[in-house]
Design an enzyme around this catalytic site. Structure first.
Site, short mmCIF file in Angstrom:
data_model
loop_
_atom_site.label_atom_id
_atom_site.label_comp_id
_atom_site.label_asym_id
_atom_site.label_seq_id
_atom_site.Cartn_x
_atom_site.Cartn_y
_atom_site.Cartn_z
N ASN A 230 31.93 19.52 25.21
CA ASN A 230 32.71 20.12 26.29
C ASN A 230 31.88 20.29 27.56
OD1 ASN A 230 35.14 20.15 25.04
ND2 ASN A 230 35.30 22.35 24.79
N CYS A 282 39.13 26.03 27.60
CA CYS A 282 37.96 25.50 26.88
C CYS A 282 36.71 25.34 27.74
CB CYS A 282 38.31 24.17 26.24
SG CYS A 282 39.75 24.31 25.19
C1 UGA Z 1 39.15 20.00 26.30
C2 UGA Z 1 38.46 18.77 25.71
O1 UGA Z 1 38.84 17.60 26.46
C3 UGA Z 1 38.83 18.59 24.24
O2 UGA Z 1 38.10 17.49 23.70
C4 UGA Z 1 38.47 19.87 23.47
O3 UGA Z 1 38.87 19.78 22.11
C5 UGA Z 1 39.19 21.05 24.11
O4 UGA Z 1 38.80 21.14 25.49
C6 UGA Z 1 38.78 22.30 23.36
O5 UGA Z 1 37.60 22.66 23.39
O6 UGA Z 1 39.62 22.88 22.66
P1 UGA Z 1 41.61 20.55 27.20
O7 UGA Z 1 40.99 21.79 27.77
O8 UGA Z 1 42.87 20.65 26.42
O9 UGA Z 1 40.56 19.78 26.25
O10 UGA Z 1 41.94 19.60 28.44
P2 UGA Z 1 41.26 18.35 29.16
O11 UGA Z 1 42.19 17.20 29.09
O12 UGA Z 1 39.89 18.13 28.70
O13 UGA Z 1 41.25 18.85 30.68
C7 UGA Z 1 40.47 19.99 31.08
C8 UGA Z 1 40.54 20.18 32.58
O14 UGA Z 1 39.77 19.19 33.25
C9 UGA Z 1 41.95 20.08 33.17
O15 UGA Z 1 42.15 21.15 34.07
C10 UGA Z 1 41.96 18.76 33.90
O16 UGA Z 1 42.84 18.75 34.99
C11 UGA Z 1 40.50 18.67 34.34
N1 UGA Z 1 40.05 17.28 34.59
C12 UGA Z 1 40.03 16.38 33.58
C13 UGA Z 1 39.61 16.92 35.86
O17 UGA Z 1 39.59 17.73 36.80
N2 UGA Z 1 39.18 15.63 36.07
C14 UGA Z 1 39.15 14.72 35.08
O18 UGA Z 1 38.74 13.55 35.34
C15 UGA Z 1 39.60 15.09 33.80
#
Ligand code: UGA
Length: 452
Positions: A230, A282
């Site tokens: 993470n 997360c």
């Molecule tokens: C994250 C991890 O991706 C999972 O692998 C992990 O299991 C989970 O945390 C956890 O620890 O339970 P999640 O928080 O559901 O998953 O969402 P993500 O898809 O990772 O997105 C997190 C944030 O990053 C969002 O606000 C998204 O908008 C942002 N983000 C994502 C960006 O700003 N830029 C990107 O290129 C990708």
């Protein structure tokens, strides 16, 4: 196999449904009886695409209960998937974890049981859970020694694509200091590792998925893998946002830069979308916990700390950009498109929208908000912020001086932007996620802005 899962949040419920779907007999336990009653009635307490379909398919293998006495004695594997919310110091609150461990210990029947930490727990929690289980088992059963092992099986699913990530994971990580535990978990996950289950029609197996790699390791390594994963993803997002700031100054296009570096397979193209930055339950919590754990060992984590600072800065930059464009914010009307911390979820935990709305309200802005799914939740949880909730985008744009796209829901891409422009007082769009078509919007008469 007979499985019990403690906690029916995103992780627990998804895990339970997926294990039931691949043929295991699963008891999902939650101490919140209203959740259990809802699940028994076929209602899903969270918004997660396809979860209700898969739950219906798995239903013959699923039971929902609030009773440890019902769920634990027969279970060969018990997953702890309770919440570990952050405390003000950054260290997670382990109260639910300790309660769950004690209740499991009291109800184990003496046959070999593997107790698995699925929640994201601080490094060393495996040993701690082991001692809690032993203590509570002995309190209940006297001197008879307990036969169990603790394992760590960190979860990598993302909200919004939780089922896909569980059925077709990039890897499965299992950590335990006892080989019996590793073997049992290997058997449990075999249908997923070998991809021998029949894929549901609504969740087809991607072409590139065949056997799933298994990382079988010791407890502490598995626990650290979760935090490191993470932190690295959070770091990637902050890295591209840091480069984005420079890109803006030198006149470079950050999307092109991200594509140009992401195609190097050593870097990889995912999680390089520049913009408002990360939210959710997360990344913020886990990076804070990692820094706190390092602190307990007298270590600092400057890279992770910098990633956190850059993420905060992105939210300030939204206000700075609007201020620069509109010159005066007091008395303006600004529309927020998207409240959930990312698309396909109604989760608002640490959602950038909440902080951005607050900053604008503090500056005397009249804020109108829209989200396809999370609007009701926003009203329930943040109703005190005195903003205008709008059921449609048309309602939001009416009389707006600017729009900010905070969450890149697909439906915002295909709006009739030309018609909407006519309803705005001033057609300015700040695309906080690089999600919209710059040319299309510019043609439609908008002043199109990004954070970089
Ligand atoms: C994250 C991890 O991706 C999972 O692998 C992990 O299991 C989970 O945390 C956890 O620890 O339970 P999640 O928080 O559901 O998953 O969402 P993500 O898809 O990772 O997105 C997190 C944030 O990053 C969002 O606000 C998204 O908008 C942002 N983000 C994502 C960006 O700003 N830029 C990107 O290129 C990708």
């Amino acid at each position: 196999m007979r499985v019990a899962i403690i906690g029916t949040g995103y992780v627990g419920l998804t895990t339970g449904v997926c294990l039931g779907f691949i043929g295991h007999s699963v008891s999902c336990l939650d101490t919140d009886y209203s959740k259990i009653a809802a699940l028994r009635a076929g209602e899903i307490p969270i918004y997660e695409p396809n979860l209700s379909d898969l739950l219906e398919e798995a239903r013959p293998n699923l039971r929902f209960t609030s009773s440890y006495a019902e769920a634990i004695p027969d279970a060969e594997v018990v997953f702890i998937a309770v919440g570990t919310p952050p405390t003000p110091s950054g260290a997670p609150n382990l109260e639910y974890l300790s309660q769950a461990a004690r209740c499991i210990g009291q109800h184990m029947n003496g046959d070999f049981t593997v107790v698995v930490n699925k929640s994201t727990v601080p490094i060393g929690s495996g040993n701690w859970v082991d001692s809690l289980l032993r203590e509570s088992y002995e309190q209940r059963h006297g001197t008879k020694s307990a036969d169990f092992a603790v394992a760590s099986n960190p979860e990598f699913l993302r909200e919004g694509s939780a089922l896909h990530d569980s059925l077709y994971p990039d890897r499965i990580v299992i950590g335990a200091d006892e080989s019996r535990a590793l073997e049992l978990l290997y058997s449990l996950y075999r249908p997923i590792l070998d991809q021998t289950f029949n894929a549901p029609t609504y969740l087809p197996r991607p072409d590139w998925v065949s056997a799933i790699p298994l990382v079988s390791t010791d407890l502490a390594s598995a626990e650290l893998i979760k935090y490191a994963a993470n932190a690295f993803l959070a770091l990637k997002i902050s890295f591209i946002n840091e480069i984005g700031l420079l890109a803006e100054r030198v006149g470079a296009n950050i999307s092109e830069v991200a594509r140009g570096i992401g195609l190097d397979s050593r870097i990889g193209s995912r999680f390089l979308n520049a913009g408002i930055g990360w939210g959710g339950s997360c990344f913020g919590k886990d990076t804070a916990a990692l820094v706190a754990t390092a602190g307990e060992y007298g270590l600092s984590m400057p890279i992770v700390e910098a990633a956190r600072k850059i993420n905060c800065r992105q939210r300030d930059r939204v206000v700075e950009k609007l201020l620069h464009e509109l010159k005066i914010l007091k008395g303006r009307t600004i529309g927020i498109l998207g409240l959930a911390f990312k698309p396909n979820t109604d989760d608002l935990r640490e959602a950038p929208s909440v902080e951005i709305v607050q900053k604008l309200v503090d500056r005397g802005v009249r804020v109108k908000v829209h989200d396809p799914i999370a609007l009701d939740r926003f009203q329930r949880e943040h109703g005190a912020m005195s903003v205008q909730s709008c059921k449609t985008v048309e309602e939001v744009v009416e009389g707006c001086d600017a729009l900010v796209l905070v969450t890149e829901w697909n439906e915002y891409r295909d709006l009739d932007w030309e018609t909407l422009a006519a309803k705005m007082r001033c057609p300015v769009v700040l695309d906080g996620r690089h999600a919209l078509d710059r040319e299309k919007l510019t043609r439609a008469g908008y002043q199109y802005l990004t954070l970089a």
